[in-house]
Structures are given as structure tokens and as C-alpha cells.
Write an enzyme that holds these catalytic residues in place. Structure first.
Site, mmCIF file in Angstrom:
data_model
loop_
_atom_site.group_PDB
_atom_site.id
_atom_site.type_symbol
_atom_site.label_atom_id
_atom_site.label_comp_id
_atom_site.label_asym_id
_atom_site.label_seq_id
_atom_site.Cartn_x
_atom_site.Cartn_y
_atom_site.Cartn_z
ATOM 1 N N ARG A 58 -2.240 -1.252 5.478
ATOM 2 C CA ARG A 58 -3.698 -1.299 4.248
ATOM 3 C C ARG A 58 -3.168 -2.594 3.867
ATOM 4 O O ARG A 58 -4.316 -3.728 3.805
ATOM 5 C CB ARG A 58 -3.599 -0.789 3.362
ATOM 6 C CG ARG A 58 -4.758 0.950 3.904
ATOM 7 C CD ARG A 58 -5.075 1.934 2.749
ATOM 8 N NE ARG A 58 -3.681 2.563 2.637
ATOM 9 C CZ ARG A 58 -4.347 3.113 1.409
ATOM 10 N NH1 ARG A 58 -5.279 3.407 0.840
ATOM 11 N NH2 ARG A 58 -3.130 4.013 1.089
ATOM 12 N N CYS A 78 0.758 -1.611 -0.078
ATOM 13 C CA CYS A 78 -0.391 -0.330 0.157
ATOM 14 C C CYS A 78 1.107 0.994 0.087
ATOM 15 O O CYS A 78 1.512 1.107 -0.756
ATOM 16 C CB CYS A 78 -0.371 -0.175 0.921
ATOM 17 S SG CYS A 78 -0.126 -0.331 2.465
#
Length: 339
Positions: A292, A287
């Protein structure tokens, strides 16, 4: 607010915080009528590789009804000290200790700290490879900490599915105030990292993997606007785009249900298949700086996929070097390169 949080998603994180327990009910709102039937049930044990667990299972651990009850720790993972986390001070799981995510990330690239530093963190929190670590928190910093624990060598790592909101919704009590960790003088039990193969650290490593293996897939866990180069997604990153050759794996919020619990793994597999990504590939999720991407990694891990890695440097490290090739294309155009 930590400088590394994604500007694009501040509003999204607020929604997720409400869904996952960043703002919790006071303990007295969980009635005895709600909690007692759950307490009387026998909660089944779970496999070590099972990551996302229910509030009922965590409560069973606390109540000393699971094998893990003999040696466990509960961590509330969030950026900043406990003073920066007023929600922790107001309400946390019984016995939960706050862990500042800065303790497991270095400040240059926000990559995982080196082995010596992580060893010191484990000692500080009384964690060995045999400790069951249960993590929850207001955002994907939870998954980031869980991933680091597995990378280091902790054999049994759990994430409270749905976070504090799920805990209070189940009728379980919370505590106020700060709980300090109890350090250990015991050896961790294995050389850290026990699983270096889980991580591709820097852009050069990702580039080499793409060149060496035609089944390697670099998968972005960022928003569509980030992937197509409309925005960087970060207040401190000016450049937009993605590493050349990357495929879109959807943003982290697509991996959750509306109530903040993790989505069914079949949904994740379907999203990947839309980009031609399958279990036959070697997959490296990334990410911006590593949070994430840990969500789909953990989902794949607990479902027995052994072909997944984390490209830790992410877009942040990639865009620092002008020689790293960049793309600004649609997911469909990206997938067409491999067909």
C-alpha cells in the site's frame, strides 16, 4: 489467496478488483466504433518520470507509435503463478506476461529481495535499465512491482491507470492464455539497486532516521482502525498499533478515484498537510508489508518530490521486536506531537 494480503481489506480489494480490472469484459465487447477513433489520434509522449499512464498511451506503445515501442515489456503483477491468476489466463493486455510478486519479495519480512535475486528476475524477464516496463494488476501489488523496478534502476516505469478495466472500457482487445517471458543475456546496465536511497529496510533504520532528523516523518498508509490500534489488519499478525512517532497518511483506497484510477496529487498533498506533512519533510511511507505504501510513493515520485522513501519492513517487521516502541493513538494526537 496469499497469506500476506490484509484480512481487513478482502472486501475492499474485491471492490477495487472490479474497479481496476480483476474481472474483465471479454475482448469482443470492445467495439470497433469505440477503438477506431482512439487509434486515429496522435497520442502525446510522456516524460520518463511520469508513472501513471492512460490506456490510450499504452495502446500507442503497442502500435509502435511511441519512442518506448522499441523496447518495452508489459507485466501483469499479482500474487501467485499464472495458474493462481485465472483472470490473467482469461484476459490480459496483448503481450502481457504474468509476474508473481513472490519473485520480488523474500518470505521472512516480505521485504524486497536482495540485489542478486532481483538481478536474476530482471534477466528472466528480459529487462534492462533501458527497458520500458508497463505494469498493471488487480491490486497494489502493481505499485509494489513498479517501485521495485525503479529501485533496481529501470529508468522508465509506467503503471496502467485504472488497470484492465480501463483498458477494456476504452474498447481495446485482450488476449487469452499464458505468455512466457523471454530471458536476456544482456547486462542490466547498472548495479542493482541503482537507488538504494529509496528504501529504509528495517525498524532500526527507521528509528535511527527519526532520531537523527527532526524533519523526518514516518507515515502510515493503513486504515484508521489499524492506525488507532483497534485491529492489526492481518490474519497472521496478532499485535496491533503503529511504530511510535508515526503519522497517518490514510489508507491506499483514499488515493484512488471511484473508477479505480489514481486520484489527483493535490488530494494526496491535502491529506498529508492535515498531519503537518509537507515537501519540507523527509517522508518514509510504510504499511503492513510494503504494498500500500508504494501508491503514495509513486504519486510523489512522478510529481517531482525527491524527499520520499519506503520503510519496507512496515508494521510486520516492527511488531516482531518487543523493544520497538508502539503507539495506539488517533491521527490528531499523533500530529499534535510535532506541533
Amino acid at each position: 489467496m496469499k497469506k500476506k494480503l490484509v484480512t481487513l481489506f478482502l472486501s475492499g480489494l474485491l471492490v477495487m478488483s472490479l474497479a481496476t480490472g480483476c474481472s474483465s469484459k471479454p475482448a469482443d465487447q470492445g467495439t470497433q466504433e469505440q477503438a477506431t477513433p482512439e487509434a486515429e489520434q496522435t497520442i502525446a509522449s510522456v516524460e520518463k518520470t511520469k508513472v501513471y499512464v492512460t490506456p490510450e498511451w499504452v495502446k500507442s506503445v503497442i502500435d509502435k507509435n511511441q519512442p518506448e515501442s522499441e523496447n518495452y515489456i508489459i507485466l501483469e503483477a499479482a500474487w501467485g503463478t499464472e495458474k493462481d491468476s485465472p483472470d490473467y489466463l482469461k484476459a490480459h493486455l496483448p503481450g502481457a506476461i504474468h509476474l508473481n510478486t513472490d519473485e520480488i519479495e523474500e518470505p521472512e519480512y516480505w521485504n524486497i529481495r536482495n540485489a542478486e535475486e532481483i538481478t536474476a528476475v530482471m534477466s528472466k524477464y528480459g529487462i534492462t535499465k533501458d527497458t520500458t516496463v508497463i505494469v498493471y494488476g488487480p491490486d497494489s501489488g502493481t505499485e509494489r512491482v513498479a517501485f521495485v523496478m525503479l529501485w533496481a534502476g529501470v529508468e522508465n516505469v509506467k503503471v496502467l491507470d485504472g488497470g484492465l478495466a480501463a483498458w477494456t472500457e476504452a474498447g481495446y482487445e485482450t488476449e487469452e492464455g499464458n505468455i512466457l517471458p523471454t530471458a536476456t543475456t544482456e547486462e542490466f546496465g547498472v548495479q542493482i539497486p541503482a537507488h538504494p536511497e529509496y528504501v529504509i529496510a528495517m525498524p532500526k533504520d527507521a528509528r535511527e532516521a527519526m532520531k537523527a532528523n527532526d524533519k523526518f516523518r514516518l507515515v502510515s498508509i493503513r486504515s484508521l482502525d489499524e492506525f488507532t490500534g483497534k485491529i492489526s489488519g492481518y490474519s497472521y499478525i496478532e499485535k496491533t498499533g503503529e511504530p511510535e512517532g508515526a503519522l497517518w497518511g490514510h489508507d491506499e483506497f483514499d488515493y484512488y478515484n471511484e473508477d479505480g484510477t489514481i486520484a489527483d496529487f493535490d488530494k494526496a498533498v491535502q491529506m498529508w498537510s492535515e498531519q503537518g506533512i509537507t515537501k519540507e519533510n523527509e517522508i518514509a511511507f510504510y504499511c503492513g508489508t510494503g504494498w500500500r505504501a508504494c501508491v503514495p510513493w509513486l504519486m510523489a515520485y512522478e510529481n517531482g518530490w525527491t524527499n520520499v522513501k519506503l520503510y519496507d519492513g512496515g508494521w510486520f517487521a516492527w511488531q516482531m521486536d518487543e523493544t520497538n516502541p508502539v503507539q495506539k493513538i488517533t491521527p490528531e494526537e499523533a500530529a499534535a506531537r510535532y506541533n
